[in-house]
Design an enzyme around this catalytic site. Sequence first.
Site, PDB file in Angstrom:
ATOM      1  N   HIS A  20      39.217  42.265  52.109  1.00  0.00           N
ATOM      2  CA  HIS A  20      38.854  40.972  51.527  1.00  0.00           C
ATOM      3  C   HIS A  20      37.337  40.763  51.537  1.00  0.00           C
ATOM      4  O   HIS A  20      36.612  41.373  52.328  1.00  0.00           O
ATOM      5  CB  HIS A  20      39.537  39.832  52.290  1.00  0.00           C
ATOM      6  N   TRP A  25      33.811  32.703  58.406  1.00  0.00           N
ATOM      7  CA  TRP A  25      33.861  33.184  59.787  1.00  0.00           C
ATOM      8  C   TRP A  25      33.260  34.575  59.920  1.00  0.00           C
ATOM      9  O   TRP A  25      32.681  34.893  60.965  1.00  0.00           O
ATOM     10  CB  TRP A  25      35.305  33.155  60.303  1.00  0.00           C
ATOM     11  N   GLY A  33      41.270  37.375  63.064  1.00  0.00           N
ATOM     12  CA  GLY A  33      42.633  37.780  63.344  1.00  0.00           C
ATOM     13  C   GLY A  33      43.555  37.279  62.246  1.00  0.00           C
ATOM     14  O   GLY A  33      43.303  37.459  61.057  1.00  0.00           O
ATOM     15  N   ARG A  72      42.521  34.645  52.729  1.00  0.00           N
ATOM     16  CA  ARG A  72      41.301  35.346  52.321  1.00  0.00           C
ATOM     17  C   ARG A  72      41.620  36.616  51.537  1.00  0.00           C
ATOM     18  O   ARG A  72      40.878  36.990  50.624  1.00  0.00           O
ATOM     19  CB  ARG A  72      40.416  35.650  53.535  1.00  0.00           C
ATOM     20  N   GLU A  96      45.987  41.030  59.182  1.00  0.00           N
ATOM     21  CA  GLU A  96      45.029  41.545  60.155  1.00  0.00           C
ATOM     22  C   GLU A  96      45.653  41.578  61.545  1.00  0.00           C
ATOM     23  O   GLU A  96      46.696  40.946  61.805  1.00  0.00           O
ATOM     24  CB  GLU A  96      43.767  40.665  60.141  1.00  0.00           C
TER      25      GLU A  96
END
Length: 203
Positions: A20, A25, A33, A72, A96
């Site tokens: 992505h 962040w 995560g 995302r 993830e």
Amino acid sequence: MIHSEKTVLRDLPDLWILRHGETEWNRAGRLQGQLDSPLTETGVAQARAQGAILRELDLPKGVQMTVSPLERALRTAEIANAALGLPLVQDPALMEINLGQWQGQTPLELAKTHPDLDMHGDPHLWKFGAPGGETLSEMTERVRGVLSRITAPTVIVTHGVTSRLLRALALGRMPETLSSVPGGQGIVHVLSKGEASVLFPGA
């Protein structure tokens, strides 16, 4: 520009693997995560660049785009797929790594609350020690499941650690070597006919 690594792939169809685009962040250095944050303007541009790379490849008929359901990754897939129109299928196994209690924190914050945590060696293996998070063996099992279900050439949109582990396993490497495969946003990793390569925008 294409960097290639000659190696022996498992018996897999051609794969084009995207991480992505940059998120808020990511920019702040915060561990995501399985939590989420929006793409930045840079992240949107990276997704568009990935779409441009894919358009130049003249993908074969029947290719689908398999995507992590985290926002995302979905947003990146939507942008990259805008001019391609590939069938888009969500696969939760592409999410993830689950970082448990560490999700949403920065490494600096973790260093204060976990002074014995060694984050200075391998850049990824320490993440598998998160309280309430996934172990390497657990994540390896679900990522192997992704590979076992692939029967046709596929574009995969996923995440940093997931992409590395997926490619390490596809290359026949031990899960512990996931950090040895290259990362990066705004690029496309290709696994095809015994060769691993990285495609960059404008090449």
